[in-house]
Scaffold this motif. Structure first.
Motif, PDB file in Angstrom:
ATOM      1  N   TYR A 292       0.828  -1.209   0.000  1.00  0.00           N
ATOM      2  CA  TYR A 292       0.000   0.000   0.000  1.00  0.00           C
ATOM      3  C   TYR A 292       0.863   1.260   0.000  1.00  0.00           C
ATOM      4  CZ  TYR A 292      -3.183   3.586   1.809  1.00  0.00           C
ATOM      5  OH  TYR A 292      -3.908   4.739   1.992  1.00  0.00           O
ATOM      6  N   PHE A 293       1.758   1.384   0.980  1.00  0.00           N
ATOM      7  CA  PHE A 293       2.571   2.596   1.082  1.00  0.00           C
ATOM      8  C   PHE A 293       3.587   2.691  -0.057  1.00  0.00           C
ATOM      9  CE2 PHE A 293       1.186   2.501   5.615  1.00  0.00           C
ATOM     10  CZ  PHE A 293       0.604   3.766   5.637  1.00  0.00           C
ATOM     11  N   SER A 294       4.095   1.549  -0.524  1.00  0.00           N
ATOM     12  CA  SER A 294       5.018   1.576  -1.665  1.00  0.00           C
ATOM     13  C   SER A 294       4.331   2.136  -2.895  1.00  0.00           C
ATOM     14  CB  SER A 294       5.539   0.165  -1.961  1.00  0.00           C
ATOM     15  OG  SER A 294       6.342  -0.320  -0.910  1.00  0.00           O
ATOM     16  N   THR A 295       3.091   1.718  -3.119  1.00  0.00           N
ATOM     17  CA  THR A 295       2.345   2.172  -4.295  1.00  0.00           C
ATOM     18  C   THR A 295       1.968   3.640  -4.192  1.00  0.00           C
ATOM     19  OG1 THR A 295       1.444  -0.034  -4.708  1.00  0.00           O
ATOM     20  CG2 THR A 295       0.245   1.823  -5.645  1.00  0.00           C
ATOM     21  N   VAL A 296       1.451   4.045  -3.048  1.00  0.00           N
ATOM     22  CA  VAL A 296       1.070   5.451  -2.877  1.00  0.00           C
ATOM     23  C   VAL A 296       2.280   6.351  -3.078  1.00  0.00           C
ATOM     24  CG1 VAL A 296       0.210   7.163  -1.244  1.00  0.00           C
ATOM     25  CG2 VAL A 296      -0.881   4.927  -1.367  1.00  0.00           C
ATOM     26  N   ALA A 297       3.418   5.966  -2.515  1.00  0.00           N
ATOM     27  CA  ALA A 297       4.642   6.763  -2.685  1.00  0.00           C
ATOM     28  C   ALA A 297       5.061   6.817  -4.144  1.00  0.00           C
ATOM     29  CB  ALA A 297       5.765   6.173  -1.834  1.00  0.00           C
TER      30      ALA A 297
ATOM     31  N   GLU B 202      -0.596  -2.761 -18.548  1.00  0.00           N
ATOM     32  CA  GLU B 202      -0.427  -4.199 -18.289  1.00  0.00           C
ATOM     33  C   GLU B 202      -1.797  -4.848 -18.080  1.00  0.00           C
ATOM     34  OE1 GLU B 202      -0.445  -6.731 -14.567  1.00  0.00           O
ATOM     35  OE2 GLU B 202       1.066  -5.157 -14.322  1.00  0.00           O
ATOM     36  N   LEU B 203      -2.050  -5.942 -18.810  1.00  0.00           N
ATOM     37  CA  LEU B 203      -3.341  -6.617 -18.731  1.00  0.00           C
ATOM     38  C   LEU B 203      -3.324  -7.888 -17.888  1.00  0.00           C
ATOM     39  CD1 LEU B 203      -4.766  -6.366 -22.378  1.00  0.00           C
ATOM     40  CD2 LEU B 203      -5.010  -4.771 -20.461  1.00  0.00           C
ATOM     41  N   ASN B 204      -2.166  -8.371 -17.478  1.00  0.00           N
ATOM     42  CA  ASN B 204      -2.099  -9.638 -16.730  1.00  0.00           C
ATOM     43  C   ASN B 204      -3.103  -9.691 -15.590  1.00  0.00           C
ATOM     44  OD1 ASN B 204       0.644  -8.941 -17.866  1.00  0.00           O
ATOM     45  ND2 ASN B 204       1.073 -11.049 -17.234  1.00  0.00           N
ATOM     46  N   THR B 205      -3.202  -8.608 -14.871  1.00  0.00           N
ATOM     47  CA  THR B 205      -3.938  -8.622 -13.604  1.00  0.00           C
ATOM     48  C   THR B 205      -5.211  -7.799 -13.633  1.00  0.00           C
ATOM     49  OG1 THR B 205      -2.544  -6.787 -12.875  1.00  0.00           O
ATOM     50  CG2 THR B 205      -1.843  -9.005 -12.239  1.00  0.00           C
ATOM     51  N   LEU B 206      -5.668  -7.403 -14.804  1.00  0.00           N
ATOM     52  CA  LEU B 206      -6.866  -6.564 -14.868  1.00  0.00           C
ATOM     53  C   LEU B 206      -8.043  -7.239 -14.177  1.00  0.00           C
ATOM     54  CD1 LEU B 206      -6.953  -3.766 -16.299  1.00  0.00           C
ATOM     55  CD2 LEU B 206      -8.433  -4.837 -17.995  1.00  0.00           C
ATOM     56  N   ALA B 207      -8.125  -8.555 -14.288  1.00  0.00           N
ATOM     57  CA  ALA B 207      -9.235  -9.298 -13.681  1.00  0.00           C
ATOM     58  C   ALA B 207      -9.184  -9.289 -12.166  1.00  0.00           C
ATOM     59  CB  ALA B 207      -9.243 -10.741 -14.198  1.00  0.00           C
ATOM     60  N   TYR B 208      -8.053  -8.911 -11.573  1.00  0.00           N
ATOM     61  CA  TYR B 208      -7.976  -8.840 -10.116  1.00  0.00           C
ATOM     62  C   TYR B 208      -9.001  -7.847  -9.566  1.00  0.00           C
ATOM     63  CZ  TYR B 208      -3.502 -11.384 -10.062  1.00  0.00           C
ATOM     64  OH  TYR B 208      -2.512 -12.327 -10.190  1.00  0.00           O
ATOM     65  N   ASP B 209      -9.395  -6.892 -10.408  1.00  0.00           N
ATOM     66  CA  ASP B 209     -10.363  -5.892  -9.987  1.00  0.00           C
ATOM     67  C   ASP B 209     -11.703  -6.533  -9.626  1.00  0.00           C
ATOM     68  OD1 ASP B 209     -10.734  -2.788  -9.953  1.00  0.00           O
ATOM     69  OD2 ASP B 209     -12.554  -3.572 -10.910  1.00  0.00           O
ATOM     70  N   LEU B 210     -11.981  -7.707 -10.171  1.00  0.00           N
ATOM     71  CA  LEU B 210     -13.226  -8.405  -9.862  1.00  0.00           C
ATOM     72  C   LEU B 210     -13.307  -8.781  -8.387  1.00  0.00           C
ATOM     73  CD1 LEU B 210     -13.348 -10.761 -12.983  1.00  0.00           C
ATOM     74  CD2 LEU B 210     -14.739  -8.703 -12.578  1.00  0.00           C
ATOM     75  N   LYS B 211     -12.155  -8.882  -7.733  1.00  0.00           N
ATOM     76  CA  LYS B 211     -12.106  -9.212  -6.305  1.00  0.00           C
ATOM     77  C   LYS B 211     -11.871  -7.976  -5.437  1.00  0.00           C
ATOM     78  CE  LYS B 211     -10.174 -13.784  -7.331  1.00  0.00           C
ATOM     79  NZ  LYS B 211      -9.029 -14.723  -7.117  1.00  0.00           N
ATOM     80  N   GLY B 212     -11.944  -6.802  -6.058  1.00  0.00           N
ATOM     81  CA  GLY B 212     -11.741  -5.563  -5.304  1.00  0.00           C
ATOM     82  C   GLY B 212     -10.300  -5.235  -5.022  1.00  0.00           C
ATOM     83  N   ALA B 213      -9.373  -5.904  -5.694  1.00  0.00           N
ATOM     84  CA  ALA B 213      -7.953  -5.660  -5.452  1.00  0.00           C
ATOM     85  C   ALA B 213      -7.577  -4.219  -5.804  1.00  0.00           C
ATOM     86  CB  ALA B 213      -7.109  -6.627  -6.275  1.00  0.00           C
ATOM     87  N   GLY B 214      -6.866  -3.570  -4.910  1.00  0.00           N
ATOM     88  CA  GLY B 214      -6.426  -2.201  -5.145  1.00  0.00           C
ATOM     89  C   GLY B 214      -7.432  -1.137  -4.765  1.00  0.00           C
ATOM     90  N   LYS B 215      -8.564  -1.548  -4.193  1.00  0.00           N
ATOM     91  CA  LYS B 215      -9.601  -0.580  -3.820  1.00  0.00           C
ATOM     92  C   LYS B 215      -9.075   0.438  -2.818  1.00  0.00           C
ATOM     93  CE  LYS B 215     -14.377  -0.320  -2.143  1.00  0.00           C
ATOM     94  NZ  LYS B 215     -15.543  -1.104  -1.656  1.00  0.00           N
ATOM     95  N   ASP B 216      -8.250  -0.013  -1.871  1.00  0.00           N
ATOM     96  CA  ASP B 216      -7.711   0.895  -0.863  1.00  0.00           C
ATOM     97  C   ASP B 216      -6.779   1.929  -1.483  1.00  0.00           C
ATOM     98  OD1 ASP B 216      -5.904  -1.098  -1.522  1.00  0.00           O
ATOM     99  OD2 ASP B 216      -5.052  -1.268   0.484  1.00  0.00           O
ATOM    100  N   ILE B 217      -6.071   1.539  -2.545  1.00  0.00           N
ATOM    101  CA  ILE B 217      -5.194   2.494  -3.223  1.00  0.00           C
ATOM    102  C   ILE B 217      -6.027   3.545  -3.951  1.00  0.00           C
ATOM    103  CG2 ILE B 217      -3.367   2.767  -4.949  1.00  0.00           C
ATOM    104  CD1 ILE B 217      -2.595  -0.165  -4.342  1.00  0.00           C
ATOM    105  N   GLY B 218      -7.105   3.101  -4.594  1.00  0.00           N
ATOM    106  CA  GLY B 218      -8.006   4.045  -5.251  1.00  0.00           C
ATOM    107  C   GLY B 218      -8.583   5.050  -4.270  1.00  0.00           C
ATOM    108  N   THR B 219      -8.942   4.581  -3.080  1.00  0.00           N
ATOM    109  CA  THR B 219      -9.458   5.488  -2.039  1.00  0.00           C
ATOM    110  C   THR B 219      -8.390   6.485  -1.619  1.00  0.00           C
ATOM    111  OG1 THR B 219     -10.974   3.776  -1.229  1.00  0.00           O
ATOM    112  CG2 THR B 219     -10.460   5.591   0.267  1.00  0.00           C
ATOM    113  N   ALA B 220      -7.144   6.008  -1.493  1.00  0.00           N
ATOM    114  CA  ALA B 220      -6.045   6.897  -1.095  1.00  0.00           C
ATOM    115  C   ALA B 220      -5.814   7.982  -2.138  1.00  0.00           C
ATOM    116  CB  ALA B 220      -4.774   6.091  -0.889  1.00  0.00           C
ATOM    117  N   ILE B 221      -5.888   7.616  -3.412  1.00  0.00           N
ATOM    118  CA  ILE B 221      -5.657   8.589  -4.489  1.00  0.00           C
ATOM    119  C   ILE B 221      -6.670   9.730  -4.431  1.00  0.00           C
ATOM    120  CG2 ILE B 221      -5.749   8.886  -7.008  1.00  0.00           C
ATOM    121  CD1 ILE B 221      -4.479   6.119  -7.254  1.00  0.00           C
ATOM    122  N   ASP B 222      -7.877   9.432  -3.967  1.00  0.00           N
ATOM    123  CA  ASP B 222      -8.924  10.450  -3.865  1.00  0.00           C
ATOM    124  C   ASP B 222      -8.824  11.287  -2.592  1.00  0.00           C
ATOM    125  OD1 ASP B 222     -10.275   9.998  -6.273  1.00  0.00           O
ATOM    126  OD2 ASP B 222     -11.402   8.329  -5.433  1.00  0.00           O
ATOM    127  N   SER B 223      -7.913  10.950  -1.694  1.00  0.00           N
ATOM    128  CA  SER B 223      -7.856  11.604  -0.390  1.00  0.00           C
ATOM    129  C   SER B 223      -7.074  12.919  -0.436  1.00  0.00           C
ATOM    130  CB  SER B 223      -7.208  10.668   0.635  1.00  0.00           C
ATOM    131  OG  SER B 223      -5.826  10.501   0.355  1.00  0.00           O
TER     132      SER B 223
END
Length: 280
Positions: free
Chosen positions: A37-42, A106-127
């Protein structure tokens, strides 16, 4: 009692000065923290405003190339550890993040979104904290003490690594896919593809050049990940490139069976820049 507030301010000022010095020594940003989480936000906070010509969007598969391979001028790595390219694509579509002239998705992991992966990062980007960190790096995720420690350890390891300037011996090139799209398992997958198609279409209308890629090790043809990637590539008509296709055995190596090691990350990045990094 009156001395206590002064002492606190002096200590805070000293800590802020030390943090500023550490951030300056690290080149204004760190590359790794104690969590995905923090690695990505940074990573996103410090790279989106550098006015890059190319942005690389994806998951930790993309993010590892930023951490493990030598950087290219004008290229920003926005890989979302634990997420997918949908996180940054949505933010760009909303106007929260800037858009570079060229996007490599990158398309390898696009389907991960079906499980809500990365939702917390999306919330952080809006903060508001994210916005503040973009403007003042000292207040962002890149200036966390743990980020300095982890990045220092990675820098020591990288100092002993030899980066190859050779690209992958690819036998394929980016090209729109034709034919019937892979069947999708359910309506959720169909909705995800339709959402992604809408975002990509709107970005293209603004003049953005978009390339879709599958990074090594690729995806199994019978997997949801492959079906979503294949369907999006077919219906978008965008250039698509599977970098794992027809690679000789042993061309790339992984740290855990899925994430590229440093030498392989450099090869892949060299290949992408050779094919997609030039003016078109």
């Amino acid at each position: 009692m009156s001395r206590y507030p002064i002492a606190v301010l002096v200590v805070l000022a000293a800590c802020f000065a030390a943090q500023t010095g550490a951030l300056k020594l690290s080149g204004g940003k760190t590359v790794k923290s104690e969590s995905n989480y923090f690695s990505t936000v940074a990573r996103i906070q410090t790279q989106v405003d550098s006015q890059p010509r190319i942005m690389m969007l994806g998951s930790s598969l993309t993010g590892r190339m930023g951490d493990r391979a030598q950087a290219f001028d004008g290229v920003a790595n926005l890989g979302c550890d634990g997420g997918s390219a949908m996180v940054t694509l949505r933010a760009m579509d909303r106007g929260v993040l800037p858009v570079a002239p060229v996007l490599i998705v990158e398309l390898n992991t696009l389907a991960y979104d079906l499980k809500g992966a990365g939702k917390d990062i999306g919330t952080a980007i809006d903060s508001e904290w994210f916005k503040l960190g973009r403007r003042y790096p000292n207040l962002g995720a890149t200036a966390r003490p743990t980020a300095f420690a982890y990045s220092w350890l990675m820098a020591r390891k990288a100092a002993t690594s030899t980066f190859s300037q050779e690209p992958l011996p690819v036998a394929t090139h980016p090209a729109p896919l034709t034919g019937a799209a892979a069947p999708l398992a359910n309506s959720a997958a169909e909705m995800l593809v339709q959402e992604a198609l809408g975002i990509l279409s709107r970005l293209r209308e603004k003049g953005t050049q978009i390339d879709l890629i599958l990074l090594p090790p690729g995806e199994a043809p019978d997997s949801t990940e492959w079906a979503v990637a294949h369907s999006l590539a077919i219906h978008s008509g965008l250039p698509f490139w599977d970098l794992s296709a027809d690679l000789p055995p042993g061309t790339v190596a992984f740290t855990d069976g899925r994430h590229l090691d440093a030498a392989s990350a450099q090869k892949v990045l060299m290949t992408l820049m050779r094919e997609l990094g030039g003016e078109r």
